[in-house]
Motif scaffolding. Structure first.
Motif, PDB file in Angstrom:
ATOM      1  N   GLU A 156       1.293   4.191  -2.873  1.00 38.39           N
ATOM      2  CA  GLU A 156       1.059   5.617  -2.615  1.00 38.39           C
ATOM      3  C   GLU A 156       2.309   6.438  -2.962  1.00 38.39           C
ATOM      4  O   GLU A 156       2.220   7.524  -3.539  1.00 38.39           O
ATOM      5  CB  GLU A 156       0.655   5.827  -1.155  1.00 38.39           C
ATOM      6  CG  GLU A 156      -0.716   5.234  -0.826  1.00 38.39           C
ATOM      7  CD  GLU A 156      -1.162   5.500   0.609  1.00 38.39           C
ATOM      8  OE1 GLU A 156      -0.657   6.442   1.241  1.00 38.39           O
ATOM      9  OE2 GLU A 156      -2.044   4.754   1.095  1.00 38.39           O
ATOM     10  N   ARG A 167      -9.975  -1.238   0.378  1.00 36.39           N
ATOM     11  CA  ARG A 167     -10.649  -0.357  -0.583  1.00 36.39           C
ATOM     12  C   ARG A 167      -9.949  -0.441  -1.951  1.00 36.39           C
ATOM     13  O   ARG A 167     -10.580  -0.575  -2.998  1.00 36.39           O
ATOM     14  CB  ARG A 167     -10.599   1.094  -0.075  1.00 36.39           C
ATOM     15  CG  ARG A 167     -11.538   2.058  -0.758  1.00 36.39           C
ATOM     16  CD  ARG A 167     -11.073   3.505  -0.567  1.00 36.39           C
ATOM     17  NE  ARG A 167      -9.947   3.794  -1.439  1.00 36.39           N
ATOM     18  CZ  ARG A 167     -10.078   4.253  -2.687  1.00 36.39           C
ATOM     19  NH1 ARG A 167     -11.258   4.508  -3.186  1.00 36.39           N
ATOM     20  NH2 ARG A 167      -9.008   4.462  -3.431  1.00 36.39           N
ATOM     21  N   ASN A 168      -8.614  -0.384  -1.917  1.00 37.01           N
ATOM     22  CA  ASN A 168      -7.857  -0.380  -3.172  1.00 37.01           C
ATOM     23  C   ASN A 168      -7.845  -1.754  -3.839  1.00 37.01           C
ATOM     24  O   ASN A 168      -7.872  -1.852  -5.073  1.00 37.01           O
ATOM     25  CB  ASN A 168      -6.429   0.127  -2.905  1.00 37.01           C
ATOM     26  CG  ASN A 168      -6.441   1.595  -2.489  1.00 37.01           C
ATOM     27  OD1 ASN A 168      -7.302   2.351  -2.945  1.00 37.01           O
ATOM     28  ND2 ASN A 168      -5.531   1.995  -1.618  1.00 37.01           N
ATOM     29  N   THR A 176      -4.711   1.356   7.977  1.00 39.01           N
ATOM     30  CA  THR A 176      -4.063   0.950   6.720  1.00 39.01           C
ATOM     31  C   THR A 176      -4.811  -0.206   6.069  1.00 39.01           C
ATOM     32  O   THR A 176      -4.896  -0.295   4.837  1.00 39.01           O
ATOM     33  CB  THR A 176      -2.592   0.531   7.002  1.00 39.01           C
ATOM     34  OG1 THR A 176      -1.946   1.607   7.648  1.00 39.01           O
ATOM     35  CG2 THR A 176      -1.853   0.176   5.730  1.00 39.01           C
ATOM     36  N   ILE A 189      -5.384   3.632  -5.845  1.00 35.62           N
ATOM     37  CA  ILE A 189      -4.703   4.890  -5.479  1.00 35.62           C
ATOM     38  C   ILE A 189      -4.677   5.829  -6.684  1.00 35.62           C
ATOM     39  O   ILE A 189      -4.850   7.043  -6.561  1.00 35.62           O
ATOM     40  CB  ILE A 189      -3.270   4.565  -4.975  1.00 35.62           C
ATOM     41  CG1 ILE A 189      -3.348   3.578  -3.786  1.00 35.62           C
ATOM     42  CG2 ILE A 189      -2.542   5.840  -4.570  1.00 35.62           C
ATOM     43  CD1 ILE A 189      -2.049   2.870  -3.461  1.00 35.62           C
ATOM     44  N   GLU A 214       0.841  -1.202   0.000  1.00 33.99           N
ATOM     45  CA  GLU A 214       0.000   0.000   0.000  1.00 33.99           C
ATOM     46  C   GLU A 214       0.886   1.266   0.000  1.00 33.99           C
ATOM     47  O   GLU A 214       0.672   2.192  -0.783  1.00 33.99           O
ATOM     48  CB  GLU A 214      -0.924  -0.028   1.232  1.00 33.99           C
ATOM     49  CG  GLU A 214      -1.701   1.238   1.523  1.00 33.99           C
ATOM     50  CD  GLU A 214      -2.801   1.569   0.516  1.00 33.99           C
ATOM     51  OE1 GLU A 214      -3.325   0.645  -0.122  1.00 33.99           O
ATOM     52  OE2 GLU A 214      -3.103   2.770   0.359  1.00 33.99           O
ATOM     53  N   ASP A 264      -7.982  -0.791   6.030  1.00 27.99           N
ATOM     54  CA  ASP A 264      -9.179  -0.313   5.319  1.00 27.99           C
ATOM     55  C   ASP A 264      -8.798   0.278   3.958  1.00 27.99           C
ATOM     56  O   ASP A 264      -9.498   0.074   2.966  1.00 27.99           O
ATOM     57  CB  ASP A 264      -9.922   0.728   6.165  1.00 27.99           C
ATOM     58  CG  ASP A 264     -10.418   0.114   7.473  1.00 27.99           C
ATOM     59  OD1 ASP A 264     -10.845  -1.051   7.457  1.00 27.99           O
ATOM     60  OD2 ASP A 264     -10.350   0.791   8.509  1.00 27.99           O
ATOM     61  N   LEU A 265      -7.694   0.998   3.944  1.00 27.57           N
ATOM     62  CA  LEU A 265      -7.230   1.582   2.670  1.00 27.57           C
ATOM     63  C   LEU A 265      -6.880   0.470   1.686  1.00 27.57           C
ATOM     64  O   LEU A 265      -7.263   0.501   0.514  1.00 27.57           O
ATOM     65  CB  LEU A 265      -5.988   2.452   2.904  1.00 27.57           C
ATOM     66  CG  LEU A 265      -6.152   3.671   3.801  1.00 27.57           C
ATOM     67  CD1 LEU A 265      -4.813   4.353   4.043  1.00 27.57           C
ATOM     68  CD2 LEU A 265      -7.123   4.654   3.129  1.00 27.57           C
TER      69      LEU A 265
END
Ligand SMILES: NC(=O)c1ccc[n+]([C@@H]2O[C@H](COP(=O)([O-])OP(=O)(O)OC[C@H]3O[C@@H](n4cnc5c(N)ncnc54)[C@H](OP(=O)(O)O)[C@@H]3O)[C@@H](O)[C@H]2O)c1
Length: 291
Positions: free
Chosen positions: A185, A262-263, A256, A284, A181, A258-259
């Motif tokens: 980013e 989501r991605n 982190t 992202i 992740e 959850d991100l």
């Protein structure tokens, strides 16, 4: 020598089973899709296959399966386990581990859980890290001796409490997913502000010369997610949701995850489910108006 059975000849199960061959004079394999077992037996003289789980009668039975539901189904089909040991190597929830332990006990057998850290290349080269838990010490020592060095370079003995290995495995995977992740980013930030991705790759890998930064960094830099390094988006979502469930149950706030979920969902929705889980970078990029 103990007779061994291996259930589940997927990307991980197949090399792990193959690496056990020298440790037994009787390796029996089973796979839901029988053609994979046929190929395994053809490529590994000495192994034999069965077409039904119920026909397995080995001293030690290993499982390597995609989901918690699959492991529960297979355990349900195992016949009498009196005097036998069952070892599950799948990445599953602690609750599932407890259920498996109970099923094995009811059938008269012993159960240890032994998920592994490391991707397919590590399984191939017997470089995995095995996380071993469950009663009893004697049983764990027997399995450890079988796994190291044939299948794993290291086996960490976590003691009698059978859910310890599942929790450690999920904490371990959280770090790998978190690195993916962060890399996603970081490279997106570079793209947006005009930093050369090769320069950024050099900085990251000089600062963090670890395989996860080097390998996932290269794939994210080049956009070559089609080569699955570790786990694909679909299976990665399973692991990520397990990590989130463990965090929720334990009361840990780890945003982190959850991100990442989501991605991963975004990548899956874009038809990237079979690509490496570093394809989460698509999520992202959508957030950053790059897609
Ligand atoms: N890939 C990695 O880098 C990695 C690393 C560490 C741990 N793990 C964990 O290791 C386990 C196996 O992963 P993998 O990468 O080898 O997965 P995989 O290649 O997708 O193989 C999954 C295996 O599970 C079997 N299976 C799925 N559903 C089933 C069901 N309902 N009944 C019976 N068998 C079923 C499949 O049989 P079919 O062939 O018939 O589909 C196959 O043998 C997973 O728990 C994964 O999280 C994976």
């Amino acid at each position: 020598m103990a007779s061994i059975a291996w259930i589940g000849l997927g990307n991980m199960g197949s090399p792990m089973a193959r690496n056990l061959l020298p440790s037994t004079d009787a390796l029996t394999v089973y796979n839901r899709t029988a053609s994979k077992a046929e190929i395994f037996v053809k490529n590994n003289p000495g192994a034999k296959m069965v077409e039904r789980v119920e026909d397995i009668d080995s001293d030690i039975v290993f499982t390597s399966l995609a989901t918690d539901e699959a492991v529960l189904q297979i355990f349900g089909k195992l016949e009498c386990l009196s005097g036998k040991t069952v070892v599950d190597t799948s990445t599953i929830l602690p609750d599932t581990v407890e259920q498996l332990s109970q099923i094995a006990k009811e059938k008269g057998g012993k159960f240890v859980h032994c998920p592994v850290m490391g991707a397919v290349a590590a399984a191939d080269q017997a470089q995995l890290i095995a996380l071993l838990a469950g009663v009893d010490k004697c049983c764990r020592q027997k399995i450890k001796k079988l796994l190291v060095p044939s299948v794993a370079r290291l086996c960490i003995d976590l003691g009698d409490e059978v859910t310890k290995s599942s929790m450690l495995k999920l904490c371990g995977n959280f770090m790998i997913l978190g690195i993916v992740e962060l890399l996603g980013e970081g490279f997106t930030l570079a793209e947006k502000c005009g930093v050369d991705k090769n320069d950024l790759y050099q900085v990251y890998t000089e600062m963090f010369p670890a395989p996860s930064f080097k390998n996932y960094g290269a794939v994210i830099k080049d956009g070559s997610h089609g080569t699955v390094l570790g786990i694909n988006v679909k299976n990665g979502l399973k692991d990520a949701k397990h990590i989130r469930e463990l965090a929720e149950r334990s009361g840990a706030g780890i945003p982190t995850i959850d991100l990442a979920i989501r991605n991963l969902n975004c990548a899956n929705d874009k038809g990237k489910g079979e690509e490496d889980w570093s394809a989460l970078v698509h999520g992202i990029k959508v957030l950053s108006n790059l897609e």
